[in-house]
Design a protein around this motif. Sequence first.
Motif, short mmCIF file in Angstrom:
data_model
loop_
_atom_site.label_atom_id
_atom_site.label_comp_id
_atom_site.label_asym_id
_atom_site.label_seq_id
_atom_site.Cartn_x
_atom_site.Cartn_y
_atom_site.Cartn_z
N LEU A 61 0.85 -1.19 0.00
CA LEU A 61 0.00 0.00 0.00
C LEU A 61 0.88 1.24 0.00
O LEU A 61 1.94 1.28 0.65
CB LEU A 61 -0.89 0.02 1.24
N THR A 62 0.45 2.26 -0.72
CA THR A 62 1.25 3.47 -0.86
C THR A 62 1.71 4.01 0.48
O THR A 62 2.87 4.42 0.64
CB THR A 62 0.44 4.56 -1.60
N TRP A 63 0.82 4.03 1.48
CA TRP A 63 1.19 4.62 2.77
C TRP A 63 1.74 3.61 3.77
O TRP A 63 1.88 3.89 4.94
CB TRP A 63 0.00 5.38 3.38
N GLY A 64 2.12 2.41 3.25
CA GLY A 64 2.80 1.44 4.09
C GLY A 64 2.03 0.16 4.31
O GLY A 64 0.80 0.17 4.46
N ALA A 65 2.75 -0.96 4.36
CA ALA A 65 2.12 -2.26 4.59
C ALA A 65 1.40 -2.25 5.94
O ALA A 65 1.89 -1.69 6.91
CB ALA A 65 3.19 -3.35 4.58
N LYS A 66 0.25 -2.91 5.97
CA LYS A 66 -0.58 -2.85 7.18
C LYS A 66 0.13 -3.43 8.39
O LYS A 66 0.08 -2.84 9.49
CB LYS A 66 -1.90 -3.59 6.97
N ASN A 67 0.81 -4.57 8.24
CA ASN A 67 1.46 -5.16 9.42
C ASN A 67 2.59 -4.28 9.93
O ASN A 67 2.86 -4.22 11.14
CB ASN A 67 1.95 -6.58 9.13
N PHE A 68 3.26 -3.56 9.03
CA PHE A 68 4.31 -2.63 9.44
C PHE A 68 3.70 -1.47 10.21
O PHE A 68 4.19 -1.09 11.28
CB PHE A 68 5.06 -2.13 8.21
N ARG A 69 2.61 -0.90 9.70
CA ARG A 69 1.98 0.23 10.39
C ARG A 69 1.40 -0.20 11.74
O ARG A 69 1.46 0.55 12.72
CB ARG A 69 0.89 0.84 9.51
N ASP A 70 0.83 -1.39 11.80
CA ASP A 70 0.28 -1.89 13.07
C ASP A 70 1.40 -2.03 14.11
O ASP A 70 1.24 -1.63 15.27
CB ASP A 70 -0.40 -3.24 12.85
N ALA A 71 2.52 -2.63 13.70
CA ALA A 71 3.64 -2.81 14.62
C ALA A 71 4.23 -1.46 15.04
O ALA A 71 4.60 -1.26 16.20
CB ALA A 71 4.72 -3.68 13.97
N LEU A 72 4.29 -0.53 14.10
CA LEU A 72 4.81 0.80 14.39
C LEU A 72 3.92 1.53 15.37
O LEU A 72 4.40 2.16 16.33
CB LEU A 72 4.95 1.59 13.09
N ALA A 73 2.60 1.45 15.16
CA ALA A 73 1.65 2.10 16.07
C ALA A 73 1.79 1.55 17.48
O ALA A 73 1.82 2.30 18.46
CB ALA A 73 0.22 1.93 15.56
N ALA A 74 1.91 0.23 17.59
CA ALA A 74 2.03 -0.40 18.91
C ALA A 74 3.33 0.03 19.60
O ALA A 74 3.35 0.33 20.80
CB ALA A 74 1.99 -1.92 18.77
N LYS A 75 4.40 0.09 18.85
CA LYS A 75 5.70 0.49 19.41
C LYS A 75 5.65 1.94 19.88
O LYS A 75 6.10 2.28 20.99
CB LYS A 75 6.79 0.27 18.37
N GLN A 76 5.12 2.84 19.06
CA GLN A 76 5.06 4.25 19.42
C GLN A 76 4.10 4.50 20.59
O GLN A 76 4.37 5.35 21.45
CB GLN A 76 4.65 5.08 18.21
N GLU A 77 3.01 3.77 20.64
CA GLU A 77 2.08 3.89 21.77
C GLU A 77 2.78 3.48 23.06
O GLU A 77 2.61 4.11 24.11
CB GLU A 77 0.85 3.02 21.54
N HIS A 78 3.58 2.43 22.98
CA HIS A 78 4.28 1.93 24.17
C HIS A 78 5.21 2.99 24.76
O HIS A 78 5.25 3.17 25.98
CB HIS A 78 5.08 0.68 23.81
N PHE A 79 5.93 3.69 23.90
CA PHE A 79 6.92 4.65 24.39
C PHE A 79 6.35 6.04 24.64
O PHE A 79 6.84 6.74 25.52
CB PHE A 79 8.10 4.73 23.42
N SER A 80 5.34 6.44 23.90
CA SER A 80 4.81 7.80 24.06
C SER A 80 3.55 7.86 24.91
O SER A 80 3.22 8.91 25.46
CB SER A 80 4.53 8.42 22.69
N GLY A 81 2.84 6.74 24.97
CA GLY A 81 1.57 6.74 25.70
C GLY A 81 0.41 7.24 24.87
O GLY A 81 -0.74 7.27 25.35
N MET A 82 0.67 7.64 23.62
CA MET A 82 -0.40 8.14 22.75
C MET A 82 -1.07 6.98 22.02
O MET A 82 -0.40 6.09 21.51
CB MET A 82 0.16 9.11 21.70
N LYS A 83 -2.38 7.02 21.96
CA LYS A 83 -3.12 6.08 21.13
C LYS A 83 -3.02 6.51 19.68
O LYS A 83 -3.31 7.66 19.34
CB LYS A 83 -4.60 6.03 21.58
#
Length: 394
Positions: A61-83
């Motif tokens: 997908l142009t804006w990134g593979a879904k599994n990559f974006r899902d993993a990235l969102a989870a990682k960033q939520e873990h460190f920043s606390g942002m949903k």
Amino acid sequence: MRELSQRTSQFTDSVIRRMTRVANKYGAVNLSQGFPDFDPPEAITDRLAEVAGEGPHQYALTWGAKNFRDALAAKQEHFSGMKIDAESEIVVTCGSTEAMMAAMMSVVNPGDKVIIFSPFYENYGADTILSGAEPVYVPLVPPEFKFDANVLEDAFKTGAKALILCNPSNPCGKVFTEEELKIISELAIKYDTYVITDEVYEHIIYEPNKHTYISTLPGMRERTIICNSLSKTYSITGWRLGYVIANPQIADRVKKVHDFLTVGAAAPLMEAAVTGLKFGDDYYKELQNHYTHMKNLFCDGLKTLGLTFSEPQGAYYVLMDVSEFGVKDDVKFCEWMTQHVGVAAVPGSSFFREDIHSLVRFHFAKKDNTLNAALDNLSSLRKKCADAQNVIWR
């Protein structure tokens, strides 16, 4: 032939990458361009070997593979606390360089003003000019690299549309305190200004300093555009995997700009990098320990040699003061030092809007033997400078 673009007429080649070429020419220890000389984690490269056989090998997908974006969102939520909504708030780009450019083009119109702290990574000025905007520079004053809140507010009063915040900072290694970030955020809200962050060094922090995500401060979630990449955290600078995180309205615009800039990031590399995004906290602690070791080795070595420098709070750069050698042209000095001393650095003037030619930037994301070789070569710097005759950098 008709004239070429006026907008790009003042561009030079990247001084940072030029110094790598000079280092290669003279066989010097390259402490200029900021890439590690050690390998990425084996788990990531092992997964890449598997992906080479099994794919994917076609467009994601142009804006990134879904599994990559899902993993990235989870990682960033873990460190920043942002949903973070992986579907509507993340755009994967070809490195943070494209992320910054896409973010800038998404919010800035020709003629707008953009606030940039000086010293700054060289791309920020170029991104602003390519967007048709005008940079407004606010000094971070050496050696502590603090800013004057009144000077910063004066910059906001120009009607600036956006501010670029590199935290931790390249090239000076500054980590902005929560109090400093509150000043920036309150001014951004007061003057209705976007904040575009470059947070590629978020996990390379030296105690007791802490990284605070400005997007988590009151009122900043909607107006912050986070730009980042996997390059420094996982030692994969050549993979060019970056991303933008922003509110859905901004992210939707970034998607469209990104589509016409590069179409999409490399599908096999995204697939392999998912492994890294799922690492546990122990990985990031070891990363911090590793970089702390390299910083201490190099900085302690500079202290032993009696050289003057600013010890970084984050990132992996050191600004060294070369004024004792009578340097008036730091570009020529760095070229001379590369040839005659055997260590390549970046001239500090390429990072400052102010007329500063007395600093050079080293980076220390290197193996111990590389850093020790650099320090051994630098041990001759003072004598070789004293013996140098008719050099053009004085």
